[in-house]
Design an enzyme around this catalytic site. Structure first.
Site, short mmCIF file in Angstrom:
data_model
loop_
_atom_site.label_atom_id
_atom_site.label_comp_id
_atom_site.label_asym_id
_atom_site.label_seq_id
_atom_site.Cartn_x
_atom_site.Cartn_y
_atom_site.Cartn_z
CG ASP A 109 109.47 77.59 -25.45
OD1 ASP A 109 109.65 77.56 -26.68
OD2 ASP A 109 108.37 77.86 -24.93
CB ILE A 110 109.04 82.83 -24.22
CG1 ILE A 110 110.41 83.47 -24.41
CG2 ILE A 110 108.10 83.81 -23.52
CD1 ILE A 110 110.39 84.71 -25.28
CG ASP A 146 108.57 90.80 -33.65
OD1 ASP A 146 108.43 89.57 -33.49
OD2 ASP A 146 108.35 91.38 -34.72
CD GLU A 159 107.75 79.99 -29.14
OE1 GLU A 159 106.84 79.20 -28.85
OE2 GLU A 159 107.97 80.38 -30.30
CG HIS A 182 102.56 89.03 -35.02
ND1 HIS A 182 102.96 87.77 -34.67
CD2 HIS A 182 101.36 88.87 -35.66
CE1 HIS A 182 102.08 86.89 -35.07
NE2 HIS A 182 101.09 87.53 -35.68
CG ASN A 215 103.24 86.86 -31.07
OD1 ASN A 215 103.64 88.00 -30.84
ND2 ASN A 215 103.86 86.07 -31.92
NE ARG A 262 122.28 84.25 -12.32
CZ ARG A 262 123.38 83.58 -12.55
NH1 ARG A 262 123.96 83.08 -11.68
NH2 ARG A 262 123.91 83.38 -13.70
#
Length: 363
Positions: free
Chosen positions: A230-231, A247, A273, A243, A238, A293
């Site tokens: 997950d980011i 993206d 995300e 947006h 955002n 990594r």
């Protein structure tokens, strides 16, 4: 005499249509060398069942299947295809049999294979029409030379006969190439539709449906590990940059993950995300290095608008004990581990373990 060639051409077109349909069968894909050679040889023999009414060295269209075999599959198939009709020529005792074999079978196999490209067989390239024309012209010139050498004659009638046969040959080969190219276009279009159906339109990664199909098939053969990614702080990114930039960030991280995963592993966009990776690595120490990594690479990569606050990811990892584990359960466990990573500082990875529940490891 020429009506026989037109009859051959019509028969050849019908046979080619059947062959194109058979090409899409599984057994054709698995045994191309054998099946393609056999079908081509049979087609050549069918061309010889209605011979010319004399021993003229003018050819029928027995060479046309050999040319298509050479263009589509290369020298191995085209030369093997010449064996069956050669044996048939010996069997029926056709006049000038050796010359016929060399002129109408071996030479077409050799010349056509010179124009073979590997892409022709897998459906990623069209056969150029000019290649078919060049082959027909070369073979017509050779046939005329052989005829003159054996008959010691060069008359206007002989040249006209060879020219008419050349035109018929070119027309027949052109029709066969058109049929093959049209079939390839259909295959390419089908592949594009399949790609669109299995690809995430934003990131270019496989979508979840494609991932689940690959993962289930692989999971039945060997133990695997699942990484849920997950980011971090994506909603804030955002809201800050818009947006469109959000993206772009998804695309950038998706492509970065694709470039970083091991060769046998499979990455996809899970949704929003989130990304998911199916890894063949099940050793915990190796997975720790792997996850670290990924975290480090994302953190160190420069994204627009993130100079003051680097973009990071959180990872949750589940490892299967055997290929009998349930894939959906593993994804759920990896998602639980991801939740812990997100709530204990982010920019880290967490293993789900059945013994201790969850063990958190800082990236």
């Amino acid at each position: 005499m020429y009506y026989i060639s037109f009859t051959h051409a019509c028969t050849l077109i019908a046979l080619s249509y059947v062959a194109l349909k058979l090409k899409n069968r599984l057994f054709m894909e698995r045994h191309t060398l054998l099946i393609a050679s056999l079908l081509t040889g049979i087609a050549c023999i069918i061309m010889m069942l209605k011979p010319f009414p004399n021993d003229s060295l003018l050819t029928d269209l027995r060479f046309a299947p050999i040319i298509m075999a050479g263009l589509r599959f290369g020298s191995a198939v085209s030369l093997l295809s010449a064996i069956l009709p050669s044996l048939y020529i010996f069997h029926i005792g056709e006049p000038l049999g050796i010359v016929r074999i060399m002129q109408d079978l071996v030479l077409p196999a050799v010349v056509s294979s010179l124009y073979y490209k590997k892409e022709h067989d897998n459906g990623y390239a069209m056969i150029p029409f000019q290649d078919g024309i060049k082959i027909c012209v070369i073979l017509a010139a050779i046939r005329l030379g052989i005829h003159v050498y054996l008959r010691y004659e060069m008359t206007a009638g002989l040249i006209l006969s060879h020219m008419i046969m050349l035109v018929i040959s070119i027309l027949a080969i052109m029709v066969l190439i058109v049929m093959y190219n049209d079939d390839n276009r259909s295959m390419i279009l089908q592949r594009r539709f399949e790609l669109l159906a299995n690809q995430d339109g934003l990131t270019g990664l496989p979508n979840l449906r494609s991932f689940m199909t690959i993962a289930r098939n692989t999971f039945q053969q060997r133990p695997l590990s699942i990484m849920m990614i997950d980011i971090d702080n994506f909603k804030r990114y955002n809201d800050t940059f818009g947006h469109l930039q959000g993206d772009k960030l998804l695309r950038d991280i998706g492509q970065l993950l694709r470039s970083l995963i091991d060769e046998r592993d499979y990455a996809a966009r899970y949704g929003g995300e989130e990304f998911i990776i199916m890894s063949h690595t099940v050793d915990i120490s190796q997975l720790e290095q792997y996850a670290q990594r990924l975290c480090s690479a994302v953190e160190e990569h420069l994204y627009q608008g993130t100079c003051s606050s680097p973009t990071t990811i959180s990872i949750g990892i589940s490892i299967s004990g055997s290929n009998k584990d349930d894939l959906l359960r593993m994804i759920s466990e990896a998602d639980e581990a991801l939740y812990i990573s997100k709530n204990t500082g982010k920019n880290r990875y967490t293993f789900f373990t059945s013994e201790t529940g969850l063990a958190v490891n800082n990236a």
